[in-house]
Design a protein around this motif. Structure first.
Motif, PDB file in Angstrom:
ATOM      1  N   TYR A 299      -0.378  68.957  -2.449  1.00 28.78           N
ATOM      2  CA  TYR A 299      -0.027  68.687  -1.053  1.00 28.78           C
ATOM      3  C   TYR A 299      -1.014  67.712  -0.411  1.00 28.78           C
ATOM      4  O   TYR A 299      -2.231  67.814  -0.592  1.00 28.78           O
ATOM      5  N   ARG A 300      -0.452  66.751   0.369  1.00 24.90           N
ATOM      6  CA  ARG A 300      -1.276  65.848   1.161  1.00 24.90           C
ATOM      7  C   ARG A 300      -0.641  65.681   2.535  1.00 24.90           C
ATOM      8  O   ARG A 300       0.540  65.353   2.652  1.00 24.90           O
ATOM      9  N   MET A 301      -1.413  65.910   3.566  1.00 28.35           N
ATOM     10  CA  MET A 301      -0.918  65.723   4.926  1.00 28.35           C
ATOM     11  C   MET A 301      -0.815  64.235   5.229  1.00 28.35           C
ATOM     12  O   MET A 301      -1.634  63.436   4.752  1.00 28.35           O
ATOM     13  N   SER A 302       0.182  63.850   6.018  1.00 28.83           N
ATOM     14  CA  SER A 302       0.350  62.439   6.362  1.00 28.83           C
ATOM     15  C   SER A 302      -0.831  61.952   7.194  1.00 28.83           C
ATOM     16  O   SER A 302      -1.461  62.728   7.930  1.00 28.83           O
ATOM     17  N   VAL A 303      -1.096  60.664   7.109  1.00 30.44           N
ATOM     18  CA  VAL A 303      -2.212  60.078   7.854  1.00 30.44           C
ATOM     19  C   VAL A 303      -1.976  60.203   9.355  1.00 30.44           C
ATOM     20  O   VAL A 303      -2.906  60.476  10.120  1.00 30.44           O
ATOM     21  N   ASP A 304      -0.734  60.028   9.793  1.00 26.99           N
ATOM     22  CA  ASP A 304      -0.435  60.129  11.228  1.00 26.99           C
ATOM     23  C   ASP A 304      -0.768  61.522  11.766  1.00 26.99           C
ATOM     24  O   ASP A 304      -1.383  61.667  12.830  1.00 26.99           O
ATOM     25  N   THR A 305      -0.357  62.558  11.031  1.00 29.19           N
ATOM     26  CA  THR A 305      -0.637  63.930  11.473  1.00 29.19           C
ATOM     27  C   THR A 305      -2.135  64.212  11.424  1.00 29.19           C
ATOM     28  O   THR A 305      -2.689  64.867  12.321  1.00 29.19           O
ATOM     29  N   THR A 306      -2.765  63.713  10.394  1.00 26.83           N
ATOM     30  CA  THR A 306      -4.217  63.868  10.275  1.00 26.83           C
ATOM     31  C   THR A 306      -4.927  63.298  11.491  1.00 26.83           C
ATOM     32  O   THR A 306      -5.836  63.925  12.059  1.00 26.83           O
ATOM     33  N   ARG A 307      -4.509  62.113  11.904  1.00 24.49           N
ATOM     34  CA  ARG A 307      -5.167  61.473  13.049  1.00 24.49           C
ATOM     35  C   ARG A 307      -4.934  62.255  14.345  1.00 24.49           C
ATOM     36  O   ARG A 307      -5.845  62.372  15.176  1.00 24.49           O
ATOM     37  N   ASN A 356      -9.246  68.390   1.491  1.00 24.38           N
ATOM     38  CA  ASN A 356      -7.784  68.510   1.583  1.00 24.38           C
ATOM     39  C   ASN A 356      -7.380  69.744   2.396  1.00 24.38           C
ATOM     40  O   ASN A 356      -6.376  70.385   2.113  1.00 24.38           O
TER      41      ASN A 356
END
Length: 523
Positions: A299-307, A356
């Protein structure tokens, strides 16, 4: 008045003057204590070298006090961390290892820090999260669990301060979700209110969110306490930056999300055992995150959600910073700032995409390292920093020493007052932490207890099987070793490399010897 009586009168005045000189002086009032907890606060502050954080008030407070740059929590989750530091006992002594454990049920006669200070004449008052949201331990305080009037509705008494939103739609949705959850299981964390979006940015006054309303109550309470003859001990627990990141929009507007850097260690440490990480179940409670994967999966969270999440965390920290600035200004206005010991601390760190993951609940230093800053009357070395090792459990004996009261002989921490006077002196050889990994959140579905030791150069962890009924460890299952000097973000576990065999052996022995052997030689 004739001459004879005049002589007698003068002799009488002289006698009274001599007696007055020999009479004991009235004892000077002890310093007040303001004990400020900031939930989930990692060292994301300008005073700790964070170039993104906008925290002018905490930075100014650090410039007037002492900043501890290497402070470690005993457990990287709320209830165990707070039970430890508030009792002066380490987790294997409190037997509080995870959120559901209640120290007062386990050890009913435990004397907490405010109880102890009360014995020495302090009037003790609690606002907000000092122990845990839903277990304020009212027996510890003369005035327990004070809350802003608008939050005293009967149906909210078991509700946590971080669960409130501004949006009418969100509030209506929360009620529906809570009703559905309570039908499935009537006893729930936060009384079932911990649902909703992971962030909110309402264009409202600071006091419209819980922490702001609580600060107004704290100011009024301090004005009242300032008029008392007795010194006070106030525990003031802020809920942000705990999820959800719901704070006034103006604090979001302080930041450009695109300029907030992503985590420098976005992967689970290489060669780490499969049970080191938590499942991020805290974040899963919020809208849109119920299906996120385990950190040890693909699993990897999207960059947009991360920001957005990182932006929300920083905005929340700036919100609390502004509230503290307002509180300190009020203390100066009513004349109690200079005679108050103020200590500010976070109960554990928090991952912002590190390894992560999001949240706490590991033995990694991103979760174990916390801010701790103190300012007190007639302090030496104002504005100083120390990089010597300290622990949250050290606060209890330190405050005793600063207040001039006896330190309990059972305390398992060490007063850091000598370190304030000489910030570069050699201090503790190591810090000790631990984490109970339960089957339902472990990647392999098994139960473990991880014991951690941090020295200046290394971070070493041993993971054992664990019997929760007896509270005893079993077989050693795995080890981790990180080079804190050359790999501060803990990206590679080097415990199994032959070149480090001697280091592992030495650290394992030091871990087994425990905190007693790590104390300063001449505290």
């Amino acid at each position: 008045m004739n001459k004879r009586y005049s002589t007698y009168y003068l002799l009488f005045l002289a006698f009274i003057s001599v007696v007055a000189c020999k009479s004991p002086k009235k004892e000077t009032k002890k310093p007040n204590i303001l004990f400020v907890s900031i939930d989930d606060l990692r060292p994301t502050l300008g005073a700790y070298g964070d170039t993104i954080a906008i925290t002018p008030n905490m930075d100014q407070f650090a410039a007037e006090g002492m900043t501890f740059r290497q402070t470690f929590t005993q457990v990287a989750v709320c209830a165990p961390s707070r039970a430890s530091l508030m009792t002066g006992l380490r987790p294997d002594s409190t037997r509080v290892w995870h959120l559901g454990d209640k120290f007062r049920d386990i050890h009913p006669n435990t004397v907490t820090m405010p109880q102890y200070f009360s014995e020495f004449g302090y009037h003790t008052v609690n606002l907000g999260k000092i122990f845990h949201n839903y277990m304020p331990d009212s027996i510890s305080w003369d005035e327990p669990d004070l809350r802003p009037a608008q939050y005293l509705r009967p149906e909210w008494l078991n509700r946590d301060g971080e669960t409130f939103y501004i949006s009418k739609e969100i509030n209506e949705s929360q009620v529906k979700k809570r009703d559905s959850l309570l039908k499935l299981r009537p006893v729930r964390y936060a009384d079932g209110w911990n649902t909703g979006p992971a962030w909110e940015a309402a264009a409202v006054h600071d006091t419209m969110y819980y922490d702001g309303a609580q600060t107004e109550l704290a100011k009024r309470t301090l004005s009242r306490l300032a008029k008392m003859d007795a010194p006070f001990y106030m525990g003031l627990g802020y809920f942000r930056p705990h999820l959800p990141f719901a704070v006034p929009k103006k604090y979001w507007d302080l930041y450009d999300a695109e300029k907030i850097p992503l985590a420098p260690n976005p992967n689970v440490p290489k060669n780490a055992p499969g049970h080191t990480m938590n499942s991020m179940y805290e974040l899963r409670h919020y809208d849109g995150f119920n299906k996120i994967g385990h950190p040890e999966s693909d699993y990897r969270m999207s960059v947009d959600t991360t920001r957005i999440l990182k932006h929300g965390y920083y905005a929340s920290v700036s919100y609390v910073d502004a509230l503290l600035g307002d509180l300190f200004s009020h203390m100066k206005k009513i004349g109690i700032y200079e005679n108050t010991i103020i200590i500010l601390w976070g109960d554990h760190g928090w991952k912002l995409g590190d390894h992560n993951s999001w949240g706490k609940m590991t033995n990694y230093n991103i979760d174990l390292k916390v801010p701790m800053i103190i300012r007190y009357p007639n302090q030496e070395n104002r504005g100083a920093q120390t990089f010597e090792i300290t622990e949250l459990i050290d606060m209890f004996p330190s405050l005793c020493e600063l207040a001039g009261i006896e330190i309990p002989d059972y305390i398992q921490g060490t007063s850091f007052v000598p370190l304030i006077k000489d910030p570069k002196r050699q201090w503790k050889k190591a810090a000790f932490s631990q984490f109970h990994r339960r089957p339902k959140v472990s990647a392999d579905g098994k139960r473990y207890m991880g014991y951690s030791i941090n020295t200046k150069k290394y971070h070493y962890i041993e993971w054992y099987t664990w019997d929760p009924k007896t509270g005893t460890k079993g077989e050693l299952k795995s080890t981790e070793l990180y080079d804190s000097e050359n790999d501060p973000h803990e990206t590679v576990n080097i415990a199994n490399e032959k070149i480090h065999a001697t280091v592992v052996k030495e650290l394992s022995q030091q871990l087994a010897e425990g905190w007693q052997k790590a104390r300063p030689n001449n505290p």
